[in-house]
Each structure stands twice: as C-alpha cells, then as structure tokens.
Design an enzyme around this catalytic site. Structure first.
Site, PDB file in Angstrom:
ATOM      1  N   TYR A   1      -6.981  10.609   9.510  1.00  0.00           N
ATOM      2  CA  TYR A   1      -8.208   9.809   9.600  1.00  0.00           C
ATOM      3  C   TYR A   1      -9.386  10.624   9.085  1.00  0.00           C
ATOM      4  CZ  TYR A   1     -12.108   7.154  11.506  1.00  0.00           C
ATOM      5  OH  TYR A   1     -13.269   6.447  11.643  1.00  0.00           O
TER       6      TYR A   1
ATOM      7  N   GLY B   1      -8.582  -4.518   3.418  1.00  0.00           N
ATOM      8  CA  GLY B   1      -9.661  -5.178   4.131  1.00  0.00           C
ATOM      9  C   GLY B   1      -9.786  -4.761   5.582  1.00  0.00           C
TER      10      GLY B   1
ATOM     11  N   LYS C   1      -2.032   2.092   9.468  1.00  0.00           N
ATOM     12  CA  LYS C   1      -2.461   0.998   8.582  1.00  0.00           C
ATOM     13  C   LYS C   1      -1.277   0.099   8.250  1.00  0.00           C
ATOM     14  CE  LYS C   1      -6.021   3.437   5.932  1.00  0.00           C
ATOM     15  NZ  LYS C   1      -6.445   3.836   4.586  1.00  0.00           N
TER      16      LYS C   1
ATOM     17  N   ARG D   1      -7.493  -6.738  -9.913  1.00  0.00           N
ATOM     18  CA  ARG D   1      -8.273  -7.915 -10.314  1.00  0.00           C
ATOM     19  C   ARG D   1      -9.689  -7.479 -10.686  1.00  0.00           C
ATOM     20  NH1 ARG D   1     -11.364  -7.528  -5.783  1.00  0.00           N
ATOM     21  NH2 ARG D   1     -10.174  -6.978  -3.926  1.00  0.00           N
TER      22      ARG D   1
ATOM     23  N   LYS E   1       0.818  -1.226   0.000  1.00  0.00           N
ATOM     24  CA  LYS E   1       0.000   0.000   0.000  1.00  0.00           C
ATOM     25  C   LYS E   1       0.847   1.270   0.000  1.00  0.00           C
ATOM     26  CE  LYS E   1      -3.187  -3.045   0.225  1.00  0.00           C
ATOM     27  NZ  LYS E   1      -3.635  -3.587  -1.063  1.00  0.00           N
TER      28      LYS E   1
ATOM     29  N   GLU F   1      -6.230   2.642  -2.156  1.00  0.00           N
ATOM     30  CA  GLU F   1      -5.661   1.374  -2.637  1.00  0.00           C
ATOM     31  C   GLU F   1      -6.046   1.154  -4.092  1.00  0.00           C
ATOM     32  OE1 GLU F   1      -7.048  -1.892  -0.148  1.00  0.00           O
ATOM     33  OE2 GLU F   1      -6.628  -0.732   1.652  1.00  0.00           O
TER      34      GLU F   1
HETATM   35  C1  MV4 Z   1      -9.430   4.882   6.007  1.00  0.00           C
HETATM   36  C2  MV4 Z   1     -10.553   5.361   6.739  1.00  0.00           C
HETATM   37  C3  MV4 Z   1     -10.500   6.652   7.193  1.00  0.00           C
HETATM   38  N1  MV4 Z   1      -9.416   7.421   6.971  1.00  0.00           N
HETATM   39  N2  MV4 Z   1      -8.378   5.688   5.790  1.00  0.00           N
HETATM   40  C4  MV4 Z   1     -10.849   0.355   5.728  1.00  0.00           C
HETATM   41  C5  MV4 Z   1     -10.417  -0.722   4.817  1.00  0.00           C
HETATM   42  C6  MV4 Z   1      -9.242  -0.192   4.120  1.00  0.00           C
HETATM   43  N3  MV4 Z   1      -9.148  -0.737   2.817  1.00  0.00           N
HETATM   44  C7  MV4 Z   1      -9.385   1.280   4.161  1.00  0.00           C
HETATM   45  N4  MV4 Z   1     -10.281   1.546   5.239  1.00  0.00           N
HETATM   46  C8  MV4 Z   1     -10.427   2.785   5.729  1.00  0.00           C
HETATM   47  N5  MV4 Z   1      -9.401   3.631   5.512  1.00  0.00           N
HETATM   48  C9  MV4 Z   1      -8.376   6.931   6.284  1.00  0.00           C
HETATM   49  N6  MV4 Z   1      -7.299   7.689   6.085  1.00  0.00           N
HETATM   50  C10 MV4 Z   1     -11.627   4.507   6.929  1.00  0.00           C
HETATM   51  C11 MV4 Z   1     -11.570   3.199   6.437  1.00  0.00           C
HETATM   52  C12 MV4 Z   1     -12.756   2.393   6.656  1.00  0.00           C
HETATM   53  C13 MV4 Z   1     -13.558   1.974   5.599  1.00  0.00           C
HETATM   54  C14 MV4 Z   1     -13.232   2.259   4.280  1.00  0.00           C
HETATM   55  C15 MV4 Z   1     -14.030   1.839   3.261  1.00  0.00           C
HETATM   56  C16 MV4 Z   1     -15.194   1.153   3.524  1.00  0.00           C
HETATM   57  C17 MV4 Z   1     -15.544   0.861   4.813  1.00  0.00           C
HETATM   58  C18 MV4 Z   1     -14.739   1.250   5.861  1.00  0.00           C
HETATM   59  C19 MV4 Z   1     -15.105   0.965   7.158  1.00  0.00           C
HETATM   60  C20 MV4 Z   1     -14.305   1.355   8.191  1.00  0.00           C
HETATM   61  C21 MV4 Z   1     -13.121   2.074   7.941  1.00  0.00           C
END
Ligand code: MV4
Length: 448
Positions: free
Chosen positions: A202, A164, A158, A291, A116, A287
């Site tokens: 965040y 996921g 992260k 696929r 990532k 990200e």
């Molecule tokens: C985040 C975020 C808030 N701020 N990044 C969760 C899975 C991962 N692929 C990325 N995710 C998140 N990244 C920042 N900087 C909140 C999430 C996140 C989320 C993202 C997409 C769909 C559902 C989610 C549920 C909880 C947190």
C-alpha cells in the site's frame, strides 16, 4: 478511410467524436435512448437511431441494438467513446464479426488489460515498474496472511476485475489479513462476478500520473506525455493537469520511453493510457486503460495533436506519420470537470438548463453538449461540461482558468463550477502540493 461512423455514446464525448469525424469528411450516426431524443449529439449527427429506453443497460449498453443500428445505417465503424462499451472485449469482437471496424484496440488487448493481474504480469515482463505484490491471485486467507507478511505492511487487496477502487481493502496488521481477504473476495464477486483478488504494497501518499500513448499496430508507438489526475473524489476525477507539477523533463522522458517500448512489444494498436502511482520519485504501474479518456483534451492542448482524429486513422489501418521527436510539449493545460451536482453535497442535480453561456477566448476550450432549454436527464453520468484551459505556463493557465470559470454561466441547475473556483484558490493546489488524498482529506474535509 471510413465513410460512416456510428458513435455508441452520448453527451460531450459523442460530440467530441462527431467533430473529429466531420473534419475528416466522415458521416456520423448517433444512437440514443428515449431520454436523449433532444440531445445535442443527436441533433448534430447526420443520422440517428433510437436504441432503447432510458436505463443504460437497455440502450447505451445494448449490444444487439447498437450493432443493428450500425447494420441498418451502413456504418463501417463504431466508436465506443468512453465508459459504456468502450472496454468491453466481447462487444469489440461482436462488432468485428459483423464486418464493422471497432475504433479501439484488438479485443485480446482489451481483455488482457481488463484483468489487472494479467495486465501487471504483461507490462512487468516488458520492463514497466510495478507495485511490489503477490504473483497473481491470492489462493486463500492463509496465503493472504503469508503474502502480507512477505510484502510488508500495510498492504492493499484489490479485485482482479476491478478498477475504479471498488472492493479494495487496506490491511494494517497481519491479524486483519484473513478477514480483509474474505471481504474483498465477496465484494469482488458481487461487483464484478469474479472473486479473484491480489495484493500490493500500500502506497500511502502517491500521486496518480498517467501516460498517454498512441500506437498504429505497424510498430510505430509514441507517447504524448503525462496527466496528473490526483485530484479525485470517491475515485471520480475532479480536475486534471498536464504536465504534472511533480515531474521534470528527464523523468517524463524516462517513463515515456519505458511506456513506448512496452506498448510496442505488446503489439498494441490504438490510444491507451498507462496509469501509475508516483511516490518518492518512483513510478509504479497499476492499470492500463485501452480507450480514449475523458481528460484527453489536456494532452491535446499541450501537444497540439487531435487524438481522436489519430485514433480513427490508426483504427482504419493508417501508419503513424508522427515520430516521437516531432512531439513538442507546449505550456500547461488544466481540465475542470463540471458536473450537474451540488458543489458540496455532490448530489446529482438533473433538470432544465435555463441559461447557458460558455467562456471563450485564447486558450479556452469547452467540450459540452449543453444548450439553453436542454433538460439534463437523471439516468446517466453527471458530467455536463469540460472546461479545458491552456497557457504558456502553469501560472498563466491558472489565471486564465479563474477568468474562464467566472464567465461560465449554467443556469437552472446546480453545478460544480463554484467548487472549482474554491479549489483553484487553495494554496496547496496553487503550489502543486497535492496527492491522491488531498482533495478529500484536506480540501473537502475542512468545510464539512
Ligand atoms: C493503490 C493505492 C495505494 N497503493 N494501490 C484506487 C483506484 C484504483 N484504480 C487504484 N487505486 C489505488 N491503488 C496501491 N498499491 C491507492 C489507490 C487510490 C487511488 C488511486 C488513484 C487515484 C485516487 C485514489 C484514491 C484512493 C486510493
């Protein structure tokens, strides 16, 4: 074009790929575990090979068994589907080393986008807006604390090898940063065998919007619009829609062009998805998936394009004949993921399907490998059907979806059909007013 494709997957997606191959005059080889001897994908394929016992690591993740099955049957390409080996760069490399085409991107792109930090660095240099954060990995707890102060609270730690949502830690105050860093590192090490972590600002109430792209490796790249995948539970998508209720045509065009230019500069080939968080009318890349995705049918519904067919064609070296200007977005589509799960506890409900009747009619598509008498095995993902509904606009789509859910009969096991019926009756959903937290924090919380 390929003469024979081995489909290294199971369930509805194996069927989806089989259908594309059939229509292209390509013969298919199914692989299956001993638990899937009676599966629909095995019945429909021209040939099938048993590749191991029920646990996925011994069958659908068993690289030597799958490559051997391709060699024995004389398959000239392998389609990995979704999940399983679909984003395993080493698998792609091994397949190609055996003179078999991997229907997916070049291994180097799978590899770089799987990291990532590298993914963010790569696309950021190419003009894609990213979430503000650390440049690369966090070195130690002191670095994490200093970085959190620099970025501004709250921040999120992260895992570099994550995705996921596993191993993420929100940091609300500077005195939590060191502990969060250490915990995130430990969790990342345990989950991915890689303890590298990074930090981002965040975002507290974003939507998850992803852009579908298609590239032929000869410099031709198009985007097929966005999907709004904000409705998730524990990082599992529940319902997706295209277009996003939150975007207008100008915003779509702008982010689409940025995505296409970046993917072109990468020299990427294949289908791909750029995932963004969208908050206060700003896109932030998080990200890239290298696929096909489970929710690709809603993009097919609004564009009229067979993504799997084109994916196979570009893997065979064909040039894209479609130009961006030829892509027309028509109406609205929604996918409901129907899982063999209790609709409220989400406990898996494997077992025998006694009755099966899929809805139909104009604008209704069901991708499912179920049939009456089939026993859903307990070993795999609980997704058993995708209901994909298309309408001239969002309202027509919603009315049609309500009708289709009423028609759908899956007897003998609990499914999430009733959950979808309740979900699409909610005013916030009907108004398109939801972010990534709404499903869990508002909709599911109220009935707990
Ligand atoms: C985040 C975020 C808030 N701020 N990044 C969760 C899975 C991962 N692929 C990325 N995710 C998140 N990244 C920042 N900087 C909140 C999430 C996140 C989320 C993202 C997409 C769909 C559902 C989610 C549920 C909880 C947190």
């Amino acid at each position: 074009m390929f003469e024979k494709v081995l489909i290294a997957n199971r369930g509805e997606i194996a069927l989806r790929i089989h259908r594309a191959c059939r229509e292209m005059g390509i013969r298919t080889v199914a692989v299956h575990s001993t638990a899937d001897a009676d599966a629909m994908h095995v019945r429909l394929a021209d040939e099938s090979v048993c590749i191991g016992p029920p646990p996925a690591r011994d069958s659908y993740l068993n690289i030597p068994a799958i490559v051997s099955a391709a060699a024995i049957t004389g398959a000239d390409a392998i389609h990995p589907g979704v999940g399983f080996l679909s984003e395993n760069a080493q698998f792609a490399e091994i397949v190609e080393a055996h003179g078999i085409v991997f229907i997916g991107p070049k291994p180097a792109h799978i590899q770089s986008m799987g990291d990532k930090i590298v993914a963010k660095e790569t696309v950021s240099k190419l003009g894609i807006p990213c979430v503000p954060g650390s440049d690369g990995a966090l070195r130690d707890a002191a670095h994490a604390t200093a970085m959190a102060a620099d970025i501004g609270l709250p921040v999120l730690i992260k895992a570099t090898s994550g995705g996921g949502g596993r191993g993420m830690k929100v940091v609300e105050s500077l005195d939590q940063a060191a502990d969060a860093f250490n915990m995130a590192r430990q969790e990342a090490k345990a989950a991915f065998g890689d303890d590298q972590v990074y930090m981002e600002k965040y975002l507290d109430k974003p939507r998850h919007i992803e852009i579908q792209i298609l590239a032929d490796g000869h410099g031709n790249v198009i985007h097929l619009g966005e999907r709004d995948c904000s409705l998730q539970r524990r990082h599992q998508k529940v319902l997706e829609e295209a277009p996003s209720p939150a975007l207008n045509a100008a915003a779509r065009q702008e982010i689409g062009k940025i995505a296409v230019d970046a993917v072109k500069a990468m020299g990427y080939r294949g289908v791909g998805t750029l995932e963004f968080l969208y908050q206060d009318e700003q896109f932030y890349f998080i990200e890239m998936n290298t696929r096909l995705q489970v929710e690709h049918p809603i993009t097919e519904a609004v564009t009229g394009i067979d993504l799997v067919r084109l994916q196979i064609q570009v893997a065979a070296g064909a040039r894209l004949s479609l130009e961006q200007a030829a892509i027309q977005f028509d109406g609205h589509a929604i996918e409901c993921r129907i899982n063999a799960e209790h609709p409220r506890s989400f406990m898996p409900t494997p077992g025998r399907v006694t009755d099966y009747h899929a809805p139909g009619g104009l604008g209704v598509r069901v991708d499912s490998a179920l049939y009456a008498g089939y026993a859903v095995p307990p070993h795999y993902d609980s997704l058993v059907a995708k209901l994909v509904v298309h309408g001239a606009n969002r309202n027509e789509c919603l009315l049609r979806l309500r009708r289709a859910l009423e028609e759908f009969v899956i007897g003998g096991i609990d499914t999430t059909i009733p959950l979808h019926q309740e979900l699409i009756a909610e005013n916030d959903f009907l108004d398109g007013h939801y972010d990534i937290h709404w499903l869990e924090k508002s909709f599911l919380a109220k009935s707990d």
